[in-house]
Design a protein around this motif. Structure first.
Motif, mmCIF file in Angstrom:
data_model
loop_
_atom_site.group_PDB
_atom_site.id
_atom_site.type_symbol
_atom_site.label_atom_id
_atom_site.label_comp_id
_atom_site.label_asym_id
_atom_site.label_seq_id
_atom_site.Cartn_x
_atom_site.Cartn_y
_atom_site.Cartn_z
ATOM 1 N N HIS A 161 0.868 -1.185 0.000
ATOM 2 C CA HIS A 161 0.000 0.000 0.000
ATOM 3 C C HIS A 161 0.901 1.229 0.000
ATOM 4 N N PRO A 162 0.340 2.422 -0.057
ATOM 5 C CA PRO A 162 1.203 3.608 -0.171
ATOM 6 C C PRO A 162 2.230 3.746 0.945
ATOM 7 N N GLN A 165 5.573 0.137 -0.003
ATOM 8 C CA GLN A 165 5.426 -0.019 -1.457
ATOM 9 C C GLN A 165 6.273 -1.135 -2.060
ATOM 10 N N LEU A 199 -3.149 12.104 -0.436
ATOM 11 C CA LEU A 199 -4.129 11.246 -1.122
ATOM 12 C C LEU A 199 -5.460 11.983 -1.304
ATOM 13 N N VAL A 214 -6.055 5.056 -3.875
ATOM 14 C CA VAL A 214 -5.116 4.063 -3.357
ATOM 15 C C VAL A 214 -5.157 2.787 -4.216
ATOM 16 N N TRP A 217 -3.684 3.518 -7.716
ATOM 17 C CA TRP A 217 -2.216 3.621 -7.685
ATOM 18 C C TRP A 217 -1.583 2.226 -7.808
ATOM 19 N N ASN A 218 -2.096 1.259 -7.037
ATOM 20 C CA ASN A 218 -1.530 -0.094 -7.117
ATOM 21 C C ASN A 218 -1.798 -0.713 -8.489
ATOM 22 N N ILE A 254 2.630 9.940 -4.451
ATOM 23 C CA ILE A 254 2.274 8.755 -3.648
ATOM 24 C C ILE A 254 3.542 7.952 -3.331
ATOM 25 N N ALA A 255 4.447 7.871 -4.293
ATOM 26 C CA ALA A 255 5.715 7.152 -4.045
ATOM 27 C C ALA A 255 6.430 7.734 -2.827
ATOM 28 N N LEU A 257 5.185 8.730 -0.136
ATOM 29 C CA LEU A 257 4.543 8.373 1.142
ATOM 30 C C LEU A 257 5.099 7.082 1.737
ATOM 31 N N ASP A 258 5.965 6.405 0.986
ATOM 32 C CA ASP A 258 6.474 5.100 1.437
ATOM 33 C C ASP A 258 7.243 5.232 2.757
#
Ligand code: NAP
Length: 289
Positions: A161-162, A165, A199, A214, A217-218, A254-255, A257-258
């Motif tokens: 998930h964010p 990752q 998000l 979310v 994104w995946n 979003i990347a 947020l890892d």
């Protein structure tokens, strides 16, 4: 619906419906019936969720032809080992009321999963399951398994998930032809996932929900998802992720947020491994994945 093609040519819907923690059988049957009615054709259960019979009842009553459904279940740690896994497979099929499975997974990298994999290869070669795979296997375990068997796992179902990752691991899996599949796409809402400002801003820009961002994104980075919800409008929302596309800037935001570590379950943490075994010995007092 869009599909991912697994390493043996089998097609798996990119969005499925998970039933972890829907352990009341009537509630589970109702949720799966509703999910199928809404349009889900991919259902993810497990022996440890104790609801295979409810999933099977909903499927039987749905009237949807079997070959339009993609059904996954998983063998748990007490079912590891060649003989035990063969027996576990029959038990799961019986509970589900099915005569074949679409995907059968080794749930955890614990116990005699080498014996289990031999059994699963045999079931696969006999045509009783369309694809076999694993879950919670780090890329290191996958490399090892792939070196020792003919059949390389089609799928590795992982916490993705964010906030976790795993891009490096995903690229190792992809190099071996193993499809990463995401469990807990929302991290069950932990760490304020549904209220995260990055998000939320992206969701607002596309007039969709944070949940849809979310999932999108995946899916957009090539990872199928199996969100769980017992609410019809959320089921509908979670399935509706193919009508918008995240920009490169949004994907990059979003990347960022890892957090780089598991948020829910770490199969490499000794305390977590102990917790999983404790659950098996006393499921009433402990919880698990
Ligand atoms: P999840 O899908 O990340 O989160 C589920 C939670 O999010 C529920 O509380 C649900 O509430 C809520 N929710 C769902 N859709 C929403 C939406 N659109 N807006 C707001 N809230 C929403 O967690 P999960 O169930 O743990 O993971 C999904 C599936 O992955 C499981 O069901 C299971 O099939 C699989 N899984 C596998 C493993 C493994 O070890 N292989 C581990 C965990 C999970 P409501 O239900 O109240 O709507």
């Amino acid at each position: 619906m869009e599909y991912i093609t697994l390493n043996n040519g089998v097609q798996m819907p990119k969005v499925g419906f998970g039933v972890f923690q829907v352990d009341d059988l009537a509630a589970c049957e109702k949720a799966v019936a509703e999910a199928i009615d809404v349009g889900y054709r991919h259902i993810d259960t497990a022996v440890s969720y104790r609801n295979e019979e409810a999933v099977g009842a909903a499927i039987a009553k749905s009237g949807v032809p079997r070959d339009e459904l993609f059904v996954t279940t998983k063998a748990y740690i007490h079912q590891m080992g060649y003989e035990k896994t063969l027996a576990a497979f029959d038990e799961s099929l019986e509970k589900l009321g099915l005569d074949y499975l679409d995907l059968y997974l080794v749930h955890m990298p614990f116990g005699d999963y080498y014996g289990a994999w031999r059994a699963m290869e045999e079931l696969y070669c006999a045509g009783r399951v369309r694809a076999i795979g694993v879950s919670n296997f780090g890329a290191d375990r996958i490399v090892d398994l792939a070196r020792n068997f003919e059949v390389v796992p089609a799928v590795d179902q992982l916490e993705l998930h964010p906030f976790y990752q795993r891009e490096d691991e995903i690229s190792v899996l992809s190099g071996l032809g193993v499809a990463p599949e995401c469990w807990a796409p929302f991290a069950e809402g932990l760490n304020g996932m549904f209220d995260n400002p990055v998000l939320a801003a992206i969701a607002s820009a596309h007039s969709v929900s944070v949940a849809q961002v979310v999932l999108r994104w995946n899916v957009q980075r090539g990872v199928p998802v199996i969100p769980k919800s017992v609410h019809r409008e959320r089921m509908e929302q979670n399935l509706d992720v193919f009508g918008f596309e995240l920009t490169a800037d949004e994907m990059a935001a979003i990347a960022a947020l890892d957090l780089g570590r598991p948020q829910m379950f770490d199969p490499r943490d000794p305390a977590e491994v102990a917790r999983v075994y404790d659950y098996m010995e006393n499921p009433v007092l402990t919880t698990l994945q």
